[in-house]
Design a protein around this motif. Structure first.
Motif, PDB file in Angstrom:
ATOM      1  N   GLU A 147       0.142   8.126 -10.240  1.00  0.00           N
ATOM      2  CA  GLU A 147      -1.322   8.185 -10.208  1.00  0.00           C
ATOM      3  C   GLU A 147      -1.814   8.606  -8.827  1.00  0.00           C
ATOM      4  O   GLU A 147      -2.673   9.491  -8.690  1.00  0.00           O
ATOM      5  CB  GLU A 147      -1.915   6.816 -10.568  1.00  0.00           C
ATOM      6  CG  GLU A 147      -3.445   6.803 -10.537  1.00  0.00           C
ATOM      7  CD  GLU A 147      -4.018   5.404 -10.719  1.00  0.00           C
ATOM      8  OE1 GLU A 147      -5.252   5.286 -10.805  1.00  0.00           O
ATOM      9  OE2 GLU A 147      -3.225   4.436 -10.757  1.00  0.00           O
ATOM     10  N   MET A 148      -1.259   7.985  -7.791  1.00  0.00           N
ATOM     11  CA  MET A 148      -1.710   8.311  -6.438  1.00  0.00           C
ATOM     12  C   MET A 148      -1.236   9.699  -6.016  1.00  0.00           C
ATOM     13  O   MET A 148      -1.942  10.402  -5.285  1.00  0.00           O
ATOM     14  CB  MET A 148      -1.192   7.253  -5.456  1.00  0.00           C
ATOM     15  CG  MET A 148      -1.800   5.877  -5.658  1.00  0.00           C
ATOM     16  SD  MET A 148      -3.616   5.889  -5.660  1.00  0.00           S
ATOM     17  CE  MET A 148      -3.946   6.559  -4.032  1.00  0.00           C
ATOM     18  N   GLN A 169       0.832  -1.200   0.000  1.00  0.00           N
ATOM     19  CA  GLN A 169       0.000   0.000   0.000  1.00  0.00           C
ATOM     20  C   GLN A 169       0.874   1.260   0.000  1.00  0.00           C
ATOM     21  O   GLN A 169       0.590   2.236  -0.691  1.00  0.00           O
ATOM     22  CB  GLN A 169      -0.912   0.010   1.233  1.00  0.00           C
ATOM     23  CG  GLN A 169      -1.878   1.191   1.242  1.00  0.00           C
ATOM     24  CD  GLN A 169      -2.807   1.165   2.449  1.00  0.00           C
ATOM     25  OE1 GLN A 169      -2.619   0.383   3.376  1.00  0.00           O
ATOM     26  NE2 GLN A 169      -3.804   2.013   2.442  1.00  0.00           N
ATOM     27  N   THR A 210       3.182   6.170  -6.294  1.00  0.00           N
ATOM     28  CA  THR A 210       3.086   6.154  -7.759  1.00  0.00           C
ATOM     29  C   THR A 210       2.575   7.499  -8.279  1.00  0.00           C
ATOM     30  O   THR A 210       1.881   8.231  -7.554  1.00  0.00           O
ATOM     31  CB  THR A 210       2.130   5.047  -8.224  1.00  0.00           C
ATOM     32  OG1 THR A 210       0.817   5.312  -7.701  1.00  0.00           O
ATOM     33  CG2 THR A 210       2.614   3.682  -7.758  1.00  0.00           C
ATOM     34  N   LEU A 224       2.273   1.813  -3.402  1.00  0.00           N
ATOM     35  CA  LEU A 224       1.239   2.317  -4.298  1.00  0.00           C
ATOM     36  C   LEU A 224       1.046   3.824  -4.105  1.00  0.00           C
ATOM     37  O   LEU A 224       0.826   4.563  -5.070  1.00  0.00           O
ATOM     38  CB  LEU A 224      -0.076   1.581  -4.037  1.00  0.00           C
ATOM     39  CG  LEU A 224      -1.274   1.983  -4.912  1.00  0.00           C
ATOM     40  CD1 LEU A 224      -0.966   1.735  -6.388  1.00  0.00           C
ATOM     41  CD2 LEU A 224      -2.524   1.227  -4.482  1.00  0.00           C
ATOM     42  N   MET A 225       1.147   4.299  -2.846  1.00  0.00           N
ATOM     43  CA  MET A 225       0.963   5.719  -2.558  1.00  0.00           C
ATOM     44  C   MET A 225       2.025   6.586  -3.228  1.00  0.00           C
ATOM     45  O   MET A 225       1.823   7.780  -3.447  1.00  0.00           O
ATOM     46  CB  MET A 225       1.005   5.957  -1.049  1.00  0.00           C
ATOM     47  CG  MET A 225      -0.247   5.494  -0.321  1.00  0.00           C
ATOM     48  SD  MET A 225      -1.727   6.388  -0.865  1.00  0.00           S
ATOM     49  CE  MET A 225      -1.311   8.063  -0.393  1.00  0.00           C
ATOM     50  N   HIS A 249      -3.743  12.051  -7.338  1.00  0.00           N
ATOM     51  CA  HIS A 249      -4.930  12.061  -6.476  1.00  0.00           C
ATOM     52  C   HIS A 249      -4.659  12.909  -5.228  1.00  0.00           C
ATOM     53  O   HIS A 249      -5.507  13.703  -4.809  1.00  0.00           O
ATOM     54  CB  HIS A 249      -5.300  10.635  -6.048  1.00  0.00           C
ATOM     55  CG  HIS A 249      -6.114   9.887  -7.073  1.00  0.00           C
ATOM     56  ND1 HIS A 249      -7.414  10.245  -7.382  1.00  0.00           N
ATOM     57  CD2 HIS A 249      -5.813   8.797  -7.838  1.00  0.00           C
ATOM     58  CE1 HIS A 249      -7.877   9.411  -8.302  1.00  0.00           C
ATOM     59  NE2 HIS A 249      -6.927   8.529  -8.597  1.00  0.00           N
ATOM     60  N   ALA A 250      -3.483  12.715  -4.637  1.00  0.00           N
ATOM     61  CA  ALA A 250      -3.139  13.452  -3.420  1.00  0.00           C
ATOM     62  C   ALA A 250      -3.070  14.950  -3.691  1.00  0.00           C
ATOM     63  O   ALA A 250      -3.478  15.763  -2.850  1.00  0.00           O
ATOM     64  CB  ALA A 250      -1.799  12.950  -2.879  1.00  0.00           C
ATOM     65  N   ALA A 254      -8.778   4.087  -6.081  1.00  0.00           N
ATOM     66  CA  ALA A 254      -7.577   3.835  -6.879  1.00  0.00           C
ATOM     67  C   ALA A 254      -6.650   2.853  -6.175  1.00  0.00           C
ATOM     68  O   ALA A 254      -5.872   2.139  -6.822  1.00  0.00           O
ATOM     69  CB  ALA A 254      -6.852   5.161  -7.142  1.00  0.00           C
ATOM     70  N   MET A 255      -6.746   2.805  -4.839  1.00  0.00           N
ATOM     71  CA  MET A 255      -5.882   1.903  -4.074  1.00  0.00           C
ATOM     72  C   MET A 255      -6.512   0.523  -3.898  1.00  0.00           C
ATOM     73  O   MET A 255      -5.814  -0.497  -3.949  1.00  0.00           O
ATOM     74  CB  MET A 255      -5.597   2.498  -2.688  1.00  0.00           C
ATOM     75  CG  MET A 255      -4.812   3.795  -2.710  1.00  0.00           C
ATOM     76  SD  MET A 255      -4.676   4.521  -1.058  1.00  0.00           S
ATOM     77  CE  MET A 255      -3.837   3.222  -0.168  1.00  0.00           C
ATOM     78  N   MET A 258      -9.691   8.444  -4.327  1.00  0.00           N
ATOM     79  CA  MET A 258      -8.328   8.073  -3.961  1.00  0.00           C
ATOM     80  C   MET A 258      -8.290   6.664  -3.370  1.00  0.00           C
ATOM     81  O   MET A 258      -7.422   5.849  -3.718  1.00  0.00           O
ATOM     82  CB  MET A 258      -7.778   9.092  -2.951  1.00  0.00           C
ATOM     83  CG  MET A 258      -6.290   8.978  -2.686  1.00  0.00           C
ATOM     84  SD  MET A 258      -5.693  10.421  -1.758  1.00  0.00           S
ATOM     85  CE  MET A 258      -3.944  10.015  -1.666  1.00  0.00           C
TER      86      MET A 258
END
Length: 324
Positions: A209-210, A201, A207, A204-205, A213-214, A256-257, A253
């Motif tokens: 993409e994330m 996890q 990446t 993934l944060m 989102h952030a 996406a995870m 968000m």
């Protein structure tokens, strides 16, 4: 015929001493217009104007030879000003650096070695500062198994001292430079990142993409903070609409995870947010506190708005009230 003035009158008009006027005459800078039969020096208005110019140039730091060239039209006033402006600006930079070191010494116990180091830090070139920051992030991010774009984002948060930094900016640079050289600071922050990104996890944060989102979530939160600080009532339709957008962004968000989008859960997370529990968690998160300190110092050095971490709780409560 122009009126002539005694050396005493000239001294009162120009603010120069009688001895200074005699000195400039003896040096051939501004000679008397005439001498009386008794040998007393007399000056006309043109000579007085030249003496006033001499006094002004001397106050600005010009030397006798420079003044002589100006009066002889060998050097223009603009050329003289350019030269001395450069000198004055260099001196100002040196004085700011010295003041920053001295103010740091006054605030905290300082050894002779630390004073020498602080003076070296404020005298660093842009390349030297970049090299120090690069070495810091090389150490902190070494071995991180995450998307390379995230460490690059961290590296981009770097101090950029302006050409004419304020004392506050120089003091912040001294503090930051000492921090990034401190072994405990470097090691604690490195351990923080390795712990955060040790799980799937966490990876993934990091990446792109994330992170996108952030960033959207951050911008919405700033919009909410601006509305709250502007006095928009939490029970207004506009506040509710903004809070719904924050909840939707949060749900996106999470989706996406996890692959599952739950808007109701996102709303509950905002409404049931416990500021005391969040504060306790942050107090224990040593690595996060160190990263926050780094970010705040960089903002001070760069002269950019500082993140208002201390105001986040009030905005979260405003969002929760809007959703209730």
């Amino acid at each position: 015929m122009d009126e002539l003035y005694s050396i005493g009158d000239v001294a009162r008009r120009t603010g120069l001493s009688v001895s200074a006027i005699r000195f400039y005459a003896d040096e051939g800078i501004v000679t008397p217009t005439s001498l009386t039969e008794s040998g007393f020096r007399q000056y006309d208005v043109h000579a007085i104007a030249r003496l006033e110019l001499v006094r002004t140039l001397r106050d600005l730091g010009a030397g006798l030879e420079e003044i002589r060239k100006v009066l002889a039209a060998e050097t223009s006033l603009q050329e003289l000003a350019v030269t001395h402006l450069r000198l004055v600006e260099d001196q100002l930079r040196q004085f700011r650096a010295r003041r920053a070191v001295l103010r740091t010494m006054v605030r905290q116990p300082t050894t002779a070695e630390q004073v020498s180091l602080m003076h070296k830090l404020v005298s660093m070139s842009d390349d030297d500062r970049d090299r120090l920051i690069n070495q810091f992030w090389d150490f902190v991010t070494d071995g991180l198994d995450i998307d390379p774009s995230y460490p690059e984002r961290l590296r981009n948060q770097r101090p950029q001292l302006p050409e004419e930094p304020s004392t506050e900016q120089l003091e912040a640079w001294i503090e930051l430079a000492n921090l990034v050289r401190d072994e405990d600071f470097r090691t604690t922050l490195r351990d923080h990142f390795h712990r955060v990104f040790s799980t799937e996890q966490g990876k993934l944060m990091a990446t792109p993409e994330m992170m996108a989102h952030a960033e959207r979530q951050r911008r919405l939160f700033l919009e909410a903070r601006a509305a709250q600080q502007a006095g928009l009532a939490a029970d207004s339709p506009q506040a509710r609409e903004l809070a719904e957008r924050v909840a939707a962004s949060s749900a996106d968000m999470v989706a996406a995870m996890t692959g599952k989008r739950d808007i109701d859960k996102a709303r509950r997370a905002i409404v049931e947010h416990d500021p005391d529990r969040a504060a306790q968690w942050k107090a224990k998160a040593t690595g996060l506190k160190l990263l926050t300190k780094y970010v705040l110092l960089v903002a001070t050095i760069n002269g950019t708005p500082k993140p208002q971490f201390d105001q986040a709780a009030a905005t979260r409560e405003w969002l929760a009230a809007a959703l209730r």
